[in-house]
Design a protein around this motif. Sequence first.
Motif, PDB file in Angstrom:
ATOM      1  N   ASN A   8      11.523 -12.143   0.394  1.00 21.06           N
ATOM      2  CA  ASN A   8      12.530 -11.086  -0.180  1.00 21.06           C
ATOM      3  C   ASN A   8      12.818  -9.913   0.786  1.00 21.06           C
ATOM      4  OD1 ASN A   8      12.776 -12.793  -2.380  1.00 21.06           O
ATOM      5  ND2 ASN A   8      11.438 -11.628  -3.686  1.00 21.06           N
ATOM      6  N   PHE A   9      11.577  -9.174   1.248  1.00 25.09           N
ATOM      7  CA  PHE A   9      11.566  -8.078   2.204  1.00 25.09           C
ATOM      8  C   PHE A   9      12.349  -8.658   3.487  1.00 25.09           C
ATOM      9  CE2 PHE A   9      10.007  -5.940   5.775  1.00 25.09           C
ATOM     10  CZ  PHE A   9      10.142  -4.452   5.293  1.00 25.09           C
ATOM     11  N   SER A  23      12.566   4.828   1.066  1.00 27.21           N
ATOM     12  CA  SER A  23      13.307   4.002   0.385  1.00 27.21           C
ATOM     13  C   SER A  23      14.676   4.064   0.330  1.00 27.21           C
ATOM     14  CB  SER A  23      12.990   4.214  -1.207  1.00 27.21           C
ATOM     15  OG  SER A  23      11.560   4.093  -1.448  1.00 27.21           O
ATOM     16  N   LEU A  56       4.776  -6.330  -1.127  1.00 25.10           N
ATOM     17  CA  LEU A  56       5.973  -6.463  -1.244  1.00 25.10           C
ATOM     18  C   LEU A  56       6.076  -8.199  -1.007  1.00 25.10           C
ATOM     19  CD1 LEU A  56       7.727  -3.739   0.621  1.00 25.10           C
ATOM     20  CD2 LEU A  56       7.812  -3.654  -1.557  1.00 25.10           C
ATOM     21  N   GLN A 106       6.902  -4.871   7.428  1.00 28.00           N
ATOM     22  CA  GLN A 106       6.517  -4.945   5.981  1.00 28.00           C
ATOM     23  C   GLN A 106       5.250  -4.275   5.644  1.00 28.00           C
ATOM     24  OE1 GLN A 106       6.671  -8.924   4.622  1.00 28.00           O
ATOM     25  NE2 GLN A 106       5.495  -8.224   2.488  1.00 28.00           N
ATOM     26  N   TYR A 151       5.740  -0.663   5.290  1.00 28.95           N
ATOM     27  CA  TYR A 151       6.409  -0.466   3.853  1.00 28.95           C
ATOM     28  C   TYR A 151       5.417  -0.308   3.072  1.00 28.95           C
ATOM     29  CZ  TYR A 151      11.393   0.513   5.158  1.00 28.95           C
ATOM     30  OH  TYR A 151      12.667   0.843   5.455  1.00 28.95           O
ATOM     31  N   LYS A 174      16.166  -9.237   2.776  1.00 29.98           N
ATOM     32  CA  LYS A 174      17.012  -7.667   2.392  1.00 29.98           C
ATOM     33  C   LYS A 174      17.063  -6.939   3.722  1.00 29.98           C
ATOM     34  CE  LYS A 174      16.663  -3.989  -0.953  1.00 29.98           C
ATOM     35  NZ  LYS A 174      16.202  -3.827  -2.369  1.00 29.98           N
ATOM     36  N   SER A 192      16.848   0.322  -0.146  1.00 28.30           N
ATOM     37  CA  SER A 192      16.089   0.488  -1.337  1.00 28.30           C
ATOM     38  C   SER A 192      15.052  -0.584  -1.462  1.00 28.30           C
ATOM     39  CB  SER A 192      16.970   0.651  -2.496  1.00 28.30           C
ATOM     40  OG  SER A 192      17.144  -0.596  -2.978  1.00 28.30           O
ATOM     41  N   PHE A 193      13.847  -0.214  -2.012  1.00 25.29           N
ATOM     42  CA  PHE A 193      12.786  -1.371  -2.336  1.00 25.29           C
ATOM     43  C   PHE A 193      12.162  -1.167  -3.493  1.00 25.29           C
ATOM     44  CE2 PHE A 193      13.464  -1.513   2.442  1.00 25.29           C
ATOM     45  CZ  PHE A 193      13.477  -2.817   2.589  1.00 25.29           C
ATOM     46  N   SER A 194      11.917  -2.001  -4.263  1.00 25.86           N
ATOM     47  CA  SER A 194      11.263  -1.903  -5.556  1.00 25.86           C
ATOM     48  C   SER A 194       9.971  -2.959  -5.520  1.00 25.86           C
ATOM     49  CB  SER A 194      11.882  -2.060  -6.697  1.00 25.86           C
ATOM     50  OG  SER A 194      13.052  -2.697  -6.600  1.00 25.86           O
TER      51      SER A 194
END
Lengths: 231, 231
Positions: free
Chosen positions: B183-184, B149, B179, B168, B171, B187, B228-230
């Motif tokens: 958006n992935f 992250s 995810l 992706q 991740y 970002k 960072s990924f949420s």
Amino acid sequence: MQEIVPKFESIFTVDCVVFGFDEGELKVLLIERNEEDYTGWWALPGYYVQQDEGLDPAAERILYELTGLRDIYMEQFYAFGDVDRHPQGRVITVAYFAMIRLNPLKELKPVINYARKAFWHPINDLPKLAFDHTQIFEKSLEKIRRKISYQPIAFELLPEKFTLTQLQHLYELILNKKLDKRNFRKKMLNYGILKELDEKQRGVSYRAATLYKFDRRKYARLFQKELSFSK
Amino acid sequence: MQEIVPKFESIFTVDCVVFGFDEGELKVLLIERNEEDYTGWWALPGYYVQQDEGLDPAAERILYELTGLRDIYMEQFYAFGDVDRHPQGRVITVAYFAMIRLNPLKELKPVINYARKAFWHPINDLPKLAFDHTQIFEKSLEKIRRKISYQPIAFELLPEKFTLTQLQHLYELILNKKLDKRNFRKKMLNYGILKELDEKQRGVSYRAATLYKFDRRKYARLFQKELSFSK
DNA sequence: ATATAGTGTGTATTTATTACACTAAGGTAA
DNA sequence: TTACCTTAGTGTAATAAATACACACTATAT
């Protein structure tokens, strides 16, 4: 596993980086060595692990013997095992950091001898340390810098009751940067992990600040809600 | 240090949690034990550290002996030293995780014997492991989840050239959550650490995706810009 | 009464995160 | 050659979080 290379045995130790927050400074506990190798040098408190003793219990024991303190927040963070890190031969050390509330009224009570020479040193003004202890200390700083940004470990360093300004100063010291007062308070209070007390600071010659305490139950309820600070 | 308790010596080892990403799955390298203790059990690849060998070099050597691979991303993450973790007595192990590009065309070439029985296992379907290796594996997962992250370690698992969808998926596997595609991509591309290639995917029976590669130089320039990924 | 030193507060701006659905392209099969 | 299948690739509006910023309040000391 097949024994293609011969097994060999090594001495191993635990070393502790013990952080304390006192008089607005972040400090670390060092002992002055009175033993063979690096005599007279400052070093991190550390000791041999015993035969029938796990790593975490060893770290707890060593901290107790040095400070008389128990039930302290401790965490293992790295093992150091360079071939030449110890002049006596191969010694591998597992390093822990610990955080304790410095109560200025209560002296630390070392339980065994060599701890008589334990002193707190401000982290920005450390002497040269024995062995690879400077490296160990630096690594511990890295670790707590990262950790404080997502877990409430800072509270371990503060007294039970503290002001928001004290908390902010501590974050600033560890992160080594200025934080904005209003933003810090807004954010910290928003997490909902602080309990505002009816009590105020005493003995200050200016407006007394409200005291807070860390609410472990609320924090646990948030389950992995992580803190984060950037500016 | 004073010798109040007798020193004792212990055997110590390095164990490696080797991650690989293959056929859309995250896998870990296990060996089948052919030795005393836990014979026939699956275990993490590990070995005795030699007298004149540091921990990092030992980890690199062991990985090389098992896979024939060198210059792999490895990181020490924890030392395990419970008193009863090994039936033969006190054995302390320092655990590393490693990430390697699985090249399906190139077989792993173990250099020493016991590695003949090394296989890749999907992490969601691991057998019972010898010693405390299940615990070691779980801890390694925690570590890489956090690390991915904020640092670009995922790229170590991908081939040189990869599509954004592959990235992706990786991740998602590591973080164990879905995810959002748009958006992935937004970002990830915004970080500016990927280099778009003129090349497209080949051999797929649908629209071929653009290939990218990780741009180490740009990443280094960002100096500690953290990912960072949420969601 | 007033000087001093730290406490405590609000808002507007900017930036990041989230939610969400269709068209484009390439290959395959009828 | 056409229809179809599968994945690639794209934008915007809404919401939430981060940031920048300044002054009045209060307790004490003189």
